[in-house]
Design a protein around this motif. Sequence first.
Motif, PDB file in Angstrom:
ATOM      1  N   ASP A  80      -3.610  22.410  -6.871  1.00 33.10           N
ATOM      2  CA  ASP A  80      -4.187  21.268  -6.195  1.00 33.10           C
ATOM      3  C   ASP A  80      -3.441  20.091  -5.925  1.00 33.10           C
ATOM      4  OD1 ASP A  80      -6.660  22.575  -6.356  1.00 33.10           O
ATOM      5  OD2 ASP A  80      -7.433  22.091  -8.037  1.00 33.10           O
ATOM      6  N   GLU A  81      -2.537  19.689  -7.285  1.00 34.20           N
ATOM      7  CA  GLU A  81      -1.584  18.768  -7.299  1.00 34.20           C
ATOM      8  C   GLU A  81      -0.853  18.787  -6.108  1.00 34.20           C
ATOM      9  OE1 GLU A  81      -2.415  16.242  -8.694  1.00 34.20           O
ATOM     10  OE2 GLU A  81      -3.181  16.693 -10.650  1.00 34.20           O
ATOM     11  N   SER A  82      -0.090  20.199  -5.687  1.00 31.07           N
ATOM     12  CA  SER A  82       0.631  20.073  -4.549  1.00 31.07           C
ATOM     13  C   SER A  82       0.235  20.051  -3.328  1.00 31.07           C
ATOM     14  CB  SER A  82       1.190  21.582  -4.506  1.00 31.07           C
ATOM     15  OG  SER A  82       2.027  22.118  -5.798  1.00 31.07           O
ATOM     16  N   MET A  83      -1.210  20.122  -3.242  1.00 30.41           N
ATOM     17  CA  MET A  83      -1.726  19.907  -1.787  1.00 30.41           C
ATOM     18  C   MET A  83      -2.241  18.084  -1.699  1.00 30.41           C
ATOM     19  SD  MET A  83      -4.421  22.870  -1.441  1.00 30.41           S
ATOM     20  CE  MET A  83      -4.782  22.376   0.585  1.00 30.41           C
ATOM     21  N   HIS A  84      -2.236  17.512  -3.087  1.00 28.26           N
ATOM     22  CA  HIS A  84      -2.474  16.221  -3.121  1.00 28.26           C
ATOM     23  C   HIS A  84      -1.341  15.352  -2.543  1.00 28.26           C
ATOM     24  CE1 HIS A  84      -5.801  16.782  -6.410  1.00 28.26           C
ATOM     25  NE2 HIS A  84      -6.080  17.203  -5.341  1.00 28.26           N
ATOM     26  N   MET A  85      -0.062  15.985  -3.014  1.00 30.56           N
ATOM     27  CA  MET A  85       1.044  15.357  -2.494  1.00 30.56           C
ATOM     28  C   MET A  85       1.378  15.518  -1.087  1.00 30.56           C
ATOM     29  SD  MET A  85       4.112  15.858  -5.535  1.00 30.56           S
ATOM     30  CE  MET A  85       4.253  17.717  -5.224  1.00 30.56           C
ATOM     31  N   ALA A  86       1.163  16.845  -0.584  1.00 28.52           N
ATOM     32  CA  ALA A  86       1.096  16.975   0.780  1.00 28.52           C
ATOM     33  C   ALA A  86       0.340  16.286   1.851  1.00 28.52           C
ATOM     34  CB  ALA A  86       0.866  18.617   1.098  1.00 28.52           C
ATOM     35  N   PHE A  87      -0.677  15.824   1.436  1.00 26.35           N
ATOM     36  CA  PHE A  87      -1.443  14.924   2.016  1.00 26.35           C
ATOM     37  C   PHE A  87      -0.844  13.360   2.016  1.00 26.35           C
ATOM     38  CE2 PHE A  87      -4.815  11.597   2.194  1.00 26.35           C
ATOM     39  CZ  PHE A  87      -5.345  11.809   3.429  1.00 26.35           C
TER      40      PHE A  87
ATOM     41  N   PHE B  26       0.815  -1.196   0.131  1.00 23.54           N
ATOM     42  CA  PHE B  26       0.060   0.123  -0.051  1.00 23.54           C
ATOM     43  C   PHE B  26       0.871   1.361   0.077  1.00 23.54           C
ATOM     44  CE2 PHE B  26      -1.857   3.530   2.326  1.00 23.54           C
ATOM     45  CZ  PHE B  26      -3.116   3.808   1.741  1.00 23.54           C
ATOM     46  N   LEU B  27       1.919   1.302   0.902  1.00 18.39           N
ATOM     47  CA  LEU B  27       2.826   2.590   0.723  1.00 18.39           C
ATOM     48  C   LEU B  27       3.445   2.803  -0.547  1.00 18.39           C
ATOM     49  CD1 LEU B  27       4.647   1.828   4.480  1.00 18.39           C
ATOM     50  CD2 LEU B  27       3.057   3.766   3.681  1.00 18.39           C
ATOM     51  N   LEU B  28       3.777   1.561  -1.129  1.00 15.05           N
ATOM     52  CA  LEU B  28       4.359   1.863  -2.413  1.00 15.05           C
ATOM     53  C   LEU B  28       3.410   2.479  -3.530  1.00 15.05           C
ATOM     54  CD1 LEU B  28       6.592  -1.289  -2.515  1.00 15.05           C
ATOM     55  CD2 LEU B  28       7.489   0.930  -2.715  1.00 15.05           C
ATOM     56  N   ASN B  29       2.020   2.005  -3.297  1.00 15.98           N
ATOM     57  CA  ASN B  29       1.199   2.360  -4.310  1.00 15.98           C
ATOM     58  C   ASN B  29       1.019   3.995  -3.951  1.00 15.98           C
ATOM     59  OD1 ASN B  29      -1.716   3.185  -4.647  1.00 15.98           O
ATOM     60  ND2 ASN B  29      -1.374   1.511  -6.016  1.00 15.98           N
ATOM     61  N   LEU B  30       0.732   4.330  -2.675  1.00 13.36           N
ATOM     62  CA  LEU B  30       0.548   5.751  -2.235  1.00 13.36           C
ATOM     63  C   LEU B  30       1.979   6.673  -2.807  1.00 13.36           C
ATOM     64  CD1 LEU B  30      -0.930   7.710  -0.620  1.00 13.36           C
ATOM     65  CD2 LEU B  30       0.092   7.103   1.351  1.00 13.36           C
ATOM     66  N   ILE B  31       3.090   6.118  -2.610  1.00  9.09           N
ATOM     67  CA  ILE B  31       4.284   6.793  -2.674  1.00  9.09           C
ATOM     68  C   ILE B  31       4.321   7.110  -4.190  1.00  9.09           C
ATOM     69  CG2 ILE B  31       6.676   6.807  -2.925  1.00  9.09           C
ATOM     70  CD1 ILE B  31       6.513   5.780  -0.016  1.00  9.09           C
ATOM     71  N   CYS B  32       3.983   6.035  -4.927  1.00  8.10           N
ATOM     72  CA  CYS B  32       4.124   6.041  -6.500  1.00  8.10           C
ATOM     73  C   CYS B  32       3.127   6.902  -7.053  1.00  8.10           C
ATOM     74  CB  CYS B  32       3.816   4.718  -6.948  1.00  8.10           C
ATOM     75  SG  CYS B  32       3.695   4.919  -8.835  1.00  8.10           S
ATOM     76  N   PHE B  33       1.751   7.198  -6.436  1.00  2.41           N
ATOM     77  CA  PHE B  33       1.072   8.061  -7.118  1.00  2.41           C
ATOM     78  C   PHE B  33       1.377   9.699  -6.719  1.00  2.41           C
ATOM     79  CE2 PHE B  33      -1.330   4.604  -8.950  1.00  2.41           C
ATOM     80  CZ  PHE B  33      -2.114   5.344  -9.854  1.00  2.41           C
TER      81      PHE B  33
END
Length: 350
Positions: free
Chosen positions: A225-232, A180-187
């Motif tokens: 928006d994308e910057s905030m997606h990464m931050a979360f 799961f972490l790898l999937n999250l980090i990938c996206f």
Amino acid sequence: MTATRSTTDLTTAATEGPHMLLDPGMDLTLRPMRYPHFYDRFRDAIKNTWTVEEVDLHSDLKDLQRLSPAERHLVSRLVAFFATGDTIVSNNLVLNLYQHVNSPEGRLYLSRQLFEEAVHVQFYLTLLDTYVPDEQERHEAFAAVENIPSIKHKAEFCFRWIDSVFELRSLTTREDRRAFLLNLICFAAVIEGLFFYGAFAYVYFLRSRGLLNGLASGTNWVFRDESMHMAFAFDVVDVVRAEEPDLFDDDLTARIRQMLVEGVDAEAQFADDLLGQGVAGLSTADMRSYLEHVADRRMQRLGLPPIFGSANPLAFMELQDVQELSNFFERRVSAYQVGVTGAVDLDEDF
């Protein structure tokens, strides 16, 4: 209320409770709030509401007529990627992320992110309808993941990571949680944080030459928006690291590193396609260096050593006055907050 908080503060409530963030289940209790920082992210995202109707793309029509054949090829490939890129991100949110982040306040943010991805899809649909009057050409753009090799290669990279956790219905083992972490980090680090950042660089390159200001205006808001997606997403990683530090071993680090290397290679192949006809002022070598620089920033945000050691060769990305752009190379803005009062402080290092 601001969005800046230390990693210790992020996990204080989490470590006091009986459950961890990736524990199976669907916690519905918002009070007491175990991860208040996620709720802060949700509130800040609401402040950044925008609509596609606010973007004037028609001002770009004359510019499109001025482009050289190589520049037209660049724009054509770029909008073809945009046509499906955010839809892939949305699918991963629904299929993989939402069910495993066991935090009601975290799921609030993911719901908001899904809305933002839908707005981005609408923006790119409007972009295609405006830029590409021929219906058959628009159909081909939406089929780019099947018939344009450089875009197909990136899509297959995305689908591989979506499929890697698709069968997981609960994260019951350490290996499940690593997957799961790898999937999250990938996206976060590769798809949103590298593929889209590379695409945005082409937009800002064109704007640095006085071209396609409408596209750049809408891209500013998507970029924020994308910057905030990464931050979360990186907040989630920070919480999991604090709760389950044993997950972050040498093997996970090596897999993240390999993922970033493959991501840079895929995006560099896309750059070869976009720039292969010779676009004056932007070389494939500079784009690869820029991508390596961005990848290193993602590694550093994850607390990992950089891979490439490349500097940013694209001066326009640092010097261009992008008013709505937040926190890219240490910028801070407060633009396009609507409907609420207060300030957004996105001061974390991407």
